[in-house]
Write an enzyme that holds these catalytic residues in place. Structure first.
Site, PDB file in Angstrom:
ATOM      1  N   CYS A 116       0.846  -1.193   0.000  1.00  0.00           N
ATOM      2  CA  CYS A 116       0.000   0.000   0.000  1.00  0.00           C
ATOM      3  C   CYS A 116       0.881   1.243   0.000  1.00  0.00           C
ATOM      4  CB  CYS A 116      -0.913  -0.002   1.228  1.00  0.00           C
ATOM      5  SG  CYS A 116      -2.089   1.388   1.230  1.00  0.00           S
TER       6      CYS A 116
ATOM      7  N   ASP B 153       0.445   3.670   1.773  1.00  0.00           N
ATOM      8  CA  ASP B 153       0.421   4.193   3.142  1.00  0.00           C
ATOM      9  C   ASP B 153       1.845   4.409   3.687  1.00  0.00           C
ATOM     10  OD1 ASP B 153      -1.919   4.004   5.599  1.00  0.00           O
ATOM     11  OD2 ASP B 153       0.192   4.081   6.171  1.00  0.00           O
TER      12      ASP B 153
ATOM     13  N   ARG C 155       2.951   4.295   6.531  1.00  0.00           N
ATOM     14  CA  ARG C 155       3.321   3.536   7.738  1.00  0.00           C
ATOM     15  C   ARG C 155       3.693   2.085   7.471  1.00  0.00           C
ATOM     16  NH1 ARG C 155      -2.367   4.497  10.333  1.00  0.00           N
ATOM     17  NH2 ARG C 155      -2.808   3.889   8.177  1.00  0.00           N
TER      18      ARG C 155
ATOM     19  N   HIS D 295      -2.086  -3.960   5.319  1.00  0.00           N
ATOM     20  CA  HIS D 295      -1.721  -3.424   6.638  1.00  0.00           C
ATOM     21  C   HIS D 295      -2.968  -2.973   7.392  1.00  0.00           C
ATOM     22  CE1 HIS D 295      -2.481   0.866   5.759  1.00  0.00           C
ATOM     23  NE2 HIS D 295      -2.312   0.446   4.514  1.00  0.00           N
TER      24      HIS D 295
ATOM     25  N   CYS E 124      -6.042   0.532   6.912  1.00  0.00           N
ATOM     26  CA  CYS E 124      -5.850   0.933   5.509  1.00  0.00           C
ATOM     27  C   CYS E 124      -6.965   1.878   5.043  1.00  0.00           C
ATOM     28  CB  CYS E 124      -5.810  -0.305   4.609  1.00  0.00           C
ATOM     29  SG  CYS E 124      -5.478   0.113   2.886  1.00  0.00           S
TER      30      CYS E 124
END
Ligand SMILES: [Zn+2]
Length: 205
Positions: free
Chosen positions: A42, A44, A46, A103, A106
């Site tokens: 992703c 993302d 993090r 994760h 999301c």
């Protein structure tokens, strides 16, 4: 890290530290790459694959997008970014493994759940996360207590299933040259859960 000045300071720290220590590696990577593992993760901030897997430059071929999704194989004209990366990874780099990594928390998965309630999710995010519609409907119909997490996990399965719709992926898997895997990263605990592709469950590793 908020400003471009912070960003450039980070670069200078890289030049003085990791780059200096790996200058020989970078010099050889300048001639080409031969990673054996592709990660589909992703976007993302993090869930950083190279950090999570302690990977050096040149070791992971990574595609990141909203919700770590792989669209199904299509022969239509279009701008198929994930498909192009897959074609290169499997056809040219001949990677031996593809890991789809989701994760916790999301936003793309949250958007899919929001769309199910007719809440607006964005001009581009909306159509993109429709790739999760079938998995989402199964999760919602199951009466799940935690549809967010359950869809994060199910969506990894959707991407793995979609990978198998690409003829060159299916051929490589069937010949034993390529293995497909799923993983889910629990951000708050920094823990990775690995998918058992047979029973579609995830176990902490
Ligand atoms: Zn995400």
């Amino acid at each position: 890290m908020n400003s471009i000045s912070d960003l450039l300071q980070g670069y200078r720290a890289f030049r003085d530290g990791p780059y200096q220590q790996q200058a020989t590696l970078y010099e050889s990577l300048g001639k080409g790459q031969s990673p054996n593992i592709m990660i589909i993760g992703c976007a993302d901030s993090r869930a950083e694959p190279a950090e999570i897997f302690s990977a050096a430059p040149g070791q992971l071929f990574i595609v990141r997008n909203v919700a770590n999704l792989v669209p199904p194989y299509e022969e239509t004209d279009g701008l198929h970014g994930v498909s192009a990366a897959l074609e290169f990874a499997v056809g040219s780099l001949k990677v031996g493994h593809i890991v789809v990594m989701g994760h916790g928390g999301c936003g793309g998965v949250h958007a899919s759940l929001s769309a199910a309630e007719d809440r607006p999710v964005g001009q581009f995010v909306g159509p993109w996360v429709r790739l999760l519609d079938a998995a989402r409907d199964v999760v919602l119909q199951s009466g799940s207590d935690d549809p967010q997490t359950d869809l994060e996990l199910a969506g990894i399965g959707t991407s793995i299933d979609n990978l198998m719709t690409f003829p060159f992926v299916r051929d490589a898997v069937e010949s034993g040259a390529l293995e497909l895997h799923g993983a889910w990263f629990a951000i708050a605990h920094g823990e990775l859960h690995w998918r058992d592709n047979k029973n579609k469950s995830f176990e902490k590793v």
